[in-house]
Design a protein around this motif. Structure first.
Motif, PDB file in Angstrom:
ATOM      1  N   THR A 167      -6.425   4.405  35.961  1.00  0.00           N
ATOM      2  CA  THR A 167      -5.012   4.005  35.855  1.00  0.00           C
ATOM      3  C   THR A 167      -4.828   3.202  34.571  1.00  0.00           C
ATOM      4  OG1 THR A 167      -4.740   3.946  38.254  1.00  0.00           O
ATOM      5  CG2 THR A 167      -3.130   2.723  36.935  1.00  0.00           C
ATOM      6  N   VAL A 168      -3.843   3.630  33.766  1.00  0.00           N
ATOM      7  CA  VAL A 168      -3.548   2.989  32.482  1.00  0.00           C
ATOM      8  C   VAL A 168      -2.180   2.305  32.594  1.00  0.00           C
ATOM      9  CG1 VAL A 168      -3.223   3.332  30.009  1.00  0.00           C
ATOM     10  CG2 VAL A 168      -4.829   4.786  31.280  1.00  0.00           C
ATOM     11  N   THR A 169      -2.121   1.019  32.274  1.00  0.00           N
ATOM     12  CA  THR A 169      -0.873   0.237  32.361  1.00  0.00           C
ATOM     13  C   THR A 169      -0.517  -0.293  30.976  1.00  0.00           C
ATOM     14  OG1 THR A 169      -1.471  -0.443  34.610  1.00  0.00           O
ATOM     15  CG2 THR A 169       0.269  -1.702  33.495  1.00  0.00           C
ATOM     16  N   ASP A 170       0.764  -0.099  30.597  1.00  0.00           N
ATOM     17  CA  ASP A 170       1.165  -0.611  29.276  1.00  0.00           C
ATOM     18  C   ASP A 170       1.770  -2.007  29.403  1.00  0.00           C
ATOM     19  OD1 ASP A 170       3.777  -0.320  30.163  1.00  0.00           O
ATOM     20  OD2 ASP A 170       4.232   1.428  28.905  1.00  0.00           O
ATOM     21  N   GLU A 171       2.207  -2.548  28.283  1.00  0.00           N
ATOM     22  CA  GLU A 171       2.731  -3.919  28.254  1.00  0.00           C
ATOM     23  C   GLU A 171       4.016  -4.091  29.064  1.00  0.00           C
ATOM     24  OE1 GLU A 171       1.249  -6.461  27.112  1.00  0.00           O
ATOM     25  OE2 GLU A 171      -0.348  -5.613  25.868  1.00  0.00           O
ATOM     26  N   GLU A 172       4.715  -2.989  29.309  1.00  0.00           N
ATOM     27  CA  GLU A 172       5.956  -3.053  30.069  1.00  0.00           C
ATOM     28  C   GLU A 172       5.735  -2.816  31.561  1.00  0.00           C
ATOM     29  OE1 GLU A 172       8.726  -3.979  28.579  1.00  0.00           O
ATOM     30  OE2 GLU A 172       7.608  -4.112  26.694  1.00  0.00           O
ATOM     31  N   GLY A 173       4.479  -2.594  31.955  1.00  0.00           N
ATOM     32  CA  GLY A 173       4.175  -2.365  33.362  1.00  0.00           C
ATOM     33  C   GLY A 173       4.193  -0.922  33.792  1.00  0.00           C
ATOM     34  N   ALA A 174       4.468  -0.016  32.869  1.00  0.00           N
ATOM     35  CA  ALA A 174       4.462   1.406  33.198  1.00  0.00           C
ATOM     36  C   ALA A 174       3.007   1.887  33.335  1.00  0.00           C
ATOM     37  CB  ALA A 174       5.196   2.205  32.124  1.00  0.00           C
ATOM     38  N   THR A 175       2.806   2.813  34.238  1.00  0.00           N
ATOM     39  CA  THR A 175       1.435   3.292  34.480  1.00  0.00           C
ATOM     40  C   THR A 175       1.341   4.799  34.347  1.00  0.00           C
ATOM     41  OG1 THR A 175       1.758   3.527  36.867  1.00  0.00           O
ATOM     42  CG2 THR A 175       0.926   1.401  36.078  1.00  0.00           C
ATOM     43  N   SER A 176       0.109   5.225  34.096  1.00  0.00           N
ATOM     44  CA  SER A 176      -0.210   6.651  34.062  1.00  0.00           C
ATOM     45  C   SER A 176      -1.646   6.796  34.545  1.00  0.00           C
ATOM     46  CB  SER A 176      -0.060   7.192  32.632  1.00  0.00           C
ATOM     47  OG  SER A 176      -0.387   8.581  32.607  1.00  0.00           O
ATOM     48  N   THR A 177      -1.931   7.933  35.143  1.00  0.00           N
ATOM     49  CA  THR A 177      -3.287   8.128  35.692  1.00  0.00           C
ATOM     50  C   THR A 177      -3.891   9.443  35.209  1.00  0.00           C
ATOM     51  OG1 THR A 177      -2.493   9.241  37.689  1.00  0.00           O
ATOM     52  CG2 THR A 177      -2.761   6.835  37.795  1.00  0.00           C
ATOM     53  N   CYS A 178      -5.190   9.496  35.255  1.00  0.00           N
ATOM     54  CA  CYS A 178      -5.932  10.746  35.052  1.00  0.00           C
ATOM     55  C   CYS A 178      -7.200  10.672  35.899  1.00  0.00           C
ATOM     56  CB  CYS A 178      -6.258  10.991  33.569  1.00  0.00           C
ATOM     57  SG  CYS A 178      -7.282   9.704  32.809  1.00  0.00           S
TER      58      CYS A 178
END
Length: 232
Positions: A46-57
Motif C-alpha cells: 500500500t502506497v500513501t501520498d502526502e494528501e492521504g491518497a492510497t494505491s495498492t499493488c
C-alpha cells in the motif's frame, strides 16, 4: 535454520512507486514468514501520498527452505521369523532426526532380510523434508536366527554283516527334518553296532542349522543277526 524467514519490509517489494506530490509511506500486509508459508504468498503493498491518497499493488513472495534435515541413526537387532524372513519399517533406524520445517518421510536402502543376511548388514537411512532436502546416516542391522530346526526321526532295521558289524548313517534316521534357513549337519550319538547290540537300540539324531540352533529326536534301531553260522 529455525524455520523462520527474513523479516520483509515494504521497501523490499517497492519497485519505484511514485506520487505527484510525494510519497508519505509504504506498508505491506505481511512481514513475517515461516515454514507454513513455503511456496508462494501474495503480499499487498500500500502506497500513501502526502494528501492521504492510497494505491495498492500485489507482489508474489516465494519462500524456500534450503536446510537439509539432521539425520540420526541407531543400530538395531532383528530376528528372522519361522519362514526365514524379517522386515523393518522405514523409520526403524531413526534416532531423533530433525528438520527446521519438519520431516516428510524416511526411506531405507534395505527393508527386507532373509537367511542370507544373518550377521550384520549396513543400512542407509534417508531423511527427506517438505522441500525435498535430504540427508543420510548409516546404521548396523544385526540379523539373527533363533528358530531351532524341526527334527523328525524314523526307525529302521539293520542286519549284521558276516563279521558281526554294521553301521548307521544320519540320513537313514532322518525323516524330513527342516529349518527356516537351512540344515548344516545331521549327527547321531551312535553309528556303529555289533553283536552286543542285537535287538532294539535307541539313537538320538541332532539337527543343527547355520546359526548353531539345534534340536533332537530319537529313533529305535533294530539290529538283527540273520547270517547263518558256518559249520566246519
Amino acid at each position: 535454520a529455525n524455520g523462520n524467514g527474513e523479516i520483509l519490509t515494504a521497501e523490499d517489494l517497492d519497485d519505484g512507486s511514485t506520487a505527484d506530490c510525494g510519497l508519505a509511506s509504504l506498508s505491506i500486509d505481511k512481514t513475517d514468514f515461516d515454514c507454513d508459508d513455503l511456496g508462494t504468498t501474495n503480499v499487498t503493498l500500500t502506497v500513501t501520498d502526502e494528501e492521504g491518497a492510497t494505491s495498492t499493488c500485489i507482489a508474489t513472495v516465494t519462500m524456500s527452505d534450503i536446510y537439509a534435515p539432521t539425520a540420526n541413526c541407531q543400530d538395531i537387532t532383528i530376528t528372522l521369523d519361522d519362514t526365514g524372513h524379517a522386515s523393518i519399517a522405514n523409520d526403524a533406524l531413526d534416532s531423533g532426526s530433525s528438520d527446521n520445517c519438519g520431516i516428510l518421510n524416511f526411506s531405507l536402502s534395505q527393508n527386507s532380510f532373509d537367511c542370507d543376511d544373518v550377521g550384520t548388514v549396513e543400512v542407509t537411512q534417508t531423511v527427506l523434508d517438505e522441500s525435498e532436502n535430504a540427508s543420510t546416516c548409516t546404521a548396523t542391522v544385526t540379523v539373527q536366527d533363533t528358530d531351532a530346526p524341526t527334527a523328525v526321526c524314523q526307525g529302521t532295521i539293520l542286519s549284521l554283516d558276516a563279521t558281526g558289524n554294521t553301521s548307521l548313517e544320519a540320513d537313514d534316521v532322518d525323516s524330513g527334518s527342516s529349518d527356516n534357513c537351512d540344515i548344516t549337519s545331521l549327527t547321531l550319538n551312535k553309528t556303529n553296532f555289533n553283536c552286543d547290540n542285537i535287538g532294539a537300540n535307541i539313537v538320538t539324531l541332532t539337527v543343527t542349522d547355520p546359526s548353531g540352533n539345534q534340536s533332537t529326536c530319537m529313533a529305535s534301531i533294530e539290529i538283527m543277526d540273520d547270517t547263518e553260522p558256518t559249520a566246519l
